[in-house]
Enzyme design. Structure first.
Site, PDB file in Angstrom:
ATOM      1  N   ASP A  50       0.731  -1.019   0.004  1.00 37.12           N
ATOM      2  CA  ASP A  50      -0.087  -0.104   0.013  1.00 37.12           C
ATOM      3  C   ASP A  50       0.939   1.312  -0.186  1.00 37.12           C
ATOM      4  O   ASP A  50       1.275   1.633   1.318  1.00 37.12           O
ATOM      5  CB  ASP A  50      -0.964   0.033   1.247  1.00 37.12           C
ATOM      6  CG  ASP A  50      -1.922   1.197   1.107  1.00 37.12           C
ATOM      7  OD1 ASP A  50      -2.195   1.768   0.130  1.00 37.12           O
ATOM      8  OD2 ASP A  50      -2.691   1.300   2.158  1.00 37.12           O
ATOM      9  N   ILE A  51       1.213   1.753  -1.179  1.00 39.73           N
ATOM     10  CA  ILE A  51       1.946   2.990  -1.433  1.00 39.73           C
ATOM     11  C   ILE A  51       1.451   4.212  -1.282  1.00 39.73           C
ATOM     12  O   ILE A  51       1.570   4.936  -0.432  1.00 39.73           O
ATOM     13  CB  ILE A  51       2.828   2.674  -2.700  1.00 39.73           C
ATOM     14  CG1 ILE A  51       3.584   1.469  -2.645  1.00 39.73           C
ATOM     15  CG2 ILE A  51       3.867   4.095  -2.818  1.00 39.73           C
ATOM     16  CD1 ILE A  51       4.863   1.271  -1.721  1.00 39.73           C
ATOM     17  N   GLU A  52       0.237   4.430  -2.293  1.00 37.96           N
ATOM     18  CA  GLU A  52      -0.294   5.604  -2.565  1.00 37.96           C
ATOM     19  C   GLU A  52       0.281   6.964  -2.498  1.00 37.96           C
ATOM     20  O   GLU A  52       0.000   8.056  -2.033  1.00 37.96           O
ATOM     21  CB  GLU A  52      -1.214   5.606  -1.396  1.00 37.96           C
ATOM     22  CG  GLU A  52      -2.283   4.675  -1.119  1.00 37.96           C
ATOM     23  CD  GLU A  52      -3.345   4.758  -0.023  1.00 37.96           C
ATOM     24  OE1 GLU A  52      -3.801   5.897   0.021  1.00 37.96           O
ATOM     25  OE2 GLU A  52      -3.600   3.676   0.637  1.00 37.96           O
ATOM     26  N   GLN A  53       1.824   6.808  -3.086  1.00 38.58           N
ATOM     27  CA  GLN A  53       2.509   7.956  -3.233  1.00 38.58           C
ATOM     28  C   GLN A  53       2.532   8.401  -4.475  1.00 38.58           C
ATOM     29  O   GLN A  53       2.067   7.736  -5.611  1.00 38.58           O
ATOM     30  CB  GLN A  53       3.897   7.895  -2.491  1.00 38.58           C
ATOM     31  CG  GLN A  53       4.014   7.256  -1.369  1.00 38.58           C
ATOM     32  CD  GLN A  53       5.531   6.831  -0.946  1.00 38.58           C
ATOM     33  OE1 GLN A  53       6.537   7.442  -1.346  1.00 38.58           O
ATOM     34  NE2 GLN A  53       5.521   5.722  -0.213  1.00 38.58           N
TER      35      GLN A  53
END
Length: 289
Positions: A50-53
């Site tokens: 879960d990165i979401e960058q």
């Protein structure tokens, strides 16, 4: 953990890492080895990345992120037979929140994508007004866009929200249009950061005593209500309930998606009261139309 496994459930790690570090191949190998060691020690069944960058599609991080997912999958599958490696993606592949990832490459590199079909107002480009967290048509369009990229529906798991957003209105016109203060996010002039997230269990304790009661927006296929706080400010709360969720779940079933999940299971009221128990059962049931 033993009880979960006895019921046939898988428990996985949550993996996050600064994107600037993953360009370094040595760092990637070290990070993967660390996650593997932790998973083995805790008898985990895989990892959810879960990165979401932000990622620019012309940056070194673009290819490095895909490589990280592929290398993680290869390592986990080799070291923990039957394990799964998954990756969280935004509700749409169209560079939402400047997340311009190699979505098809990442889908090929892991077991499946968990599509976060919520926070769809994270970037508001039109009127700065409150709206549904996961409007029906917009949500489905995101899946069709992923599928048009060549990603198999069996590589997609639908994520639905078990929470809503409470917005403080600058103005509330005709009990429907709640104008919001401008809170920019990743280039967009307005965003859902103008509100605060509220769990479904809390929403259910408030909606019946609100000044509007539960209302239904036909265009967005989502419920909302209005209330007034002790300071006299009007609020508008948008959320998902069994009606809005079951229609999306029906699409997931009919379109042949791999499955459905939620963020997150703790958002319901498990206190044991008859009304709370009924509401909780209805939300779980909505996932299986």
């Amino acid at each position: 953990m033993c009880h979960a496994h006895s019921q046939g459930s898988r428990i996985v790690l949550k993996g996050d890492v600064p994107l600037e570090d993953i360009v370094n191949l040595t760092f990637r190998a070290s990070w993967i080895a660390e996650q593997l060691d932790l998973a083995k020690k805790q008898y985990m069944d895989g990892i959810n990345i879960d990165i979401e960058q932000e990622v620019n599609d012309s940056s070194p991080e673009y290819d490095a992120l895909t490589a990280l997912v592929r290398e993680t999958t290869e390592a986990f599958h080799s070291e923990i037979p039957g394990s799964q490696v998954t990756f969280d993606v935004a509700w749409s592949p169209k560079c939402v929140d400047r997340r311009c990832y190699n979505y098809s490459g990442i889908a090929d590199a892991c077991d499946f994508l968990f599509v976060m079909s919520y926070d769809e107002q994270s970037q508001i480009w039109t009127q700065c007004i409150a709206a549904a967290n996961a409007p029906y048509d917009r949500t489905l369009l995101g899946y069709e866009d992923y599928i048009r990229m060549g990603i198999s529906p069996k590589k997609l798991v639908m994520g639905v929200p078990w929470y809503g957003y409470d917005y403080t209105c600058i103005d509330l016109l005709e009990d429907r249009v709640c104008s919001l203060p401008k809170v920019p996010f990743r280039g967009a002039p307005c965003s859902d950061a103008a509100g605060r997230q509220v769990p479904y269990g809390i929403i259910m304790k408030q909606v019946n005593g609100s000044i509007s009661g539960r209302r239904w927006d036909e265009e967005q296929q989502a419920p909302y209500y209005n209330y007034r706080d002790p300071a006299g400010h009007f609020h508008q709360v948008w959320y998902d309930d069994p009606r809005s969720i079951s229609s999306k779940a029906a699409y997931a079933r009919d379109r042949g998606l791999r499955g459905i999940g939620m963020w997150n299971g703790n958002s319901l009221d498990y206190s044991g009261g008859s009304e709370a128990q009924k509401q909780t059962e209805e939300m779980w049931r909505a996932l299986r139309p």
